[in-house]
Scaffold this motif. Structure first.
Motif: not given
Length: 345
Positions: A220-242
């Motif tokens: 995940v760190i590498c994905y963000v570092l290469l793109s500036g985008l977070s692959p799984f982040v949601g509006a809140d923890d629940y959505e992110t974990m989903t």
């Protein structure tokens, strides 16, 4: 302009400000007799870090101070201190001293002044390239492989816990072992903590964890570092974990147009839902993307990635209070949800 020194093997010639020491927790000794504790540097979920100086030689250090009222709180900090004392690696923060005094535990460590990795990368005069990203990730993998060889798992790898030693060099240090655990492959281990955005599927599903759990976080760190985008982040923890539980991500975004296929393959071998199929730290260091780092062309400057990474850092700080730690009530809510009971994942 600041260019990462991409021609030096990252883990070579890294000097600590002091020799590795056999640190044992001192009981009923006042640390203020030996140290001057100065301004606060930052706060975490389980303690406050201060700038300090040793009285005898004026050496600059950082100290993490954790107050405890319950035995469990004390044991957690003792575990962190004992784990740090056993790790001697150039890309891992070095412990200097430790005290248990006045219902507080004090962990004195080397002072790292280069700032968080992502903060440094988004500086105006920093030149971000794929090769620079590979240089940083290789160091992280090297440190994690060392940890895993000692059967220690970090369990909270995220951008805030990767610091730069200086503003000029390419060296990093992994910090904050508050969630770290010793791992016994013959025993089952589950946890109910971590940072939602960087937690592996087995964490949010409360399944057995292991060294492979750290590798997902590196992905995940590498994905963000290469793109500036977070692959799984949601509006809140629940959505992110989903989102994490599905383990679905995409390279179909503009920043990845400038990223090599070998780098994408590296990510694809880490962001694997089935933990047993995930790349190990040892294998990551043998992956073409990292093993050919010294001959990898610097390539184009990742301007779009940097723009998006700046926005990511700002938004992450804004949401930090809400997204920082997965508490047990959120995990219970997630695991008992109608969605999880009825979907096949």
């Amino acid at each position: 302009m600041i260019y990462v020194d991409e021609n030096i093997t990252p883990v070579d010639d890294v000097n600590t400000p002091f020799e590795y020491r056999d640190v044992k927790i001192k009981n009923d000794e006042n640390p203020l007799d030996k140290y001057i504790i100065l301004p606060e540097l930052g706060r975490g979920s389980f303690g406050t870090v201060f700038y300090c100086k040793e009285r005898q030689n004026n050496m600059e250090l950082a100290v993490k101070v954790v107050g405890y009222k319950k035995k469990k709180e004390k044991i957690m900090m003792e575990t962190e201190i004992n784990i740090l004392a056993s790790l001697h690696h150039p890309a891992i923060i070095v412990i200097y001293d430790a005290f248990d005094y006045g219902n507080k535990l004090y962990c004195f460590m080397e002072l790292i002044q280069g700032g968080e990795l992502f903060d440094r990368v988004i500086e105006t005069d920093f030149v971000l390239t794929e090769r620079a990203c590979a240089c940083f990730i290789r160091q992280i993998c090297d440190a994690v492989e060392y940890m895993h060889s000692k059967r220690i798992i970090h369990l909270d790898l995220k951008p805030e816990n990767v610091l730069c030693i200086s503003k000029q060099g390419n060296r990093i240090k992994i910090i904050d072992f508050g969630f770290a655990r010793r791992y016994n492959p013959n025993k089952n281990l589950q946890v109910m903590f971590g940072t939602a955005e960087f937690s592996a599927p087995e964490v949010v599903l409360f399944e057995d964890i292991g060294p492979f759990t750290d590798m997902w976080s590196i992905g995940v760190i590498c994905y963000v570092l290469l793109s500036g985008l977070s692959p799984f982040v949601g509006a809140d923890d629940y959505e992110t974990m989903t989102n994490v539980s599905f383990a679905k991500y995409s390279f179909d975004y503009a920043p990845f147009n400038e990223i090599s296929s070998v780098a994408k393959d590296f990510l694809a071998e880490l962001l694997v839902k089935e933990s047993s199929n995930r790349m190990t730290a040892k294998n990551a260091l043998k992956h073409e993307w990292l093993i050919q780092l010294d001959s990898l062309s610097p390539g184009v400057t990742l301007s779009l990635t940097k723009t998006k990474l700046k926005r990511y850092v700002i938004l992450r700080r804004w949401r930090k209070a809400a997204l920082s730690v997965i508490f047990i009530n959120k995990l219970n809510k997630f695991s008992n949800s109608h969605f999880l009971k009825n979907c096949q994942i």
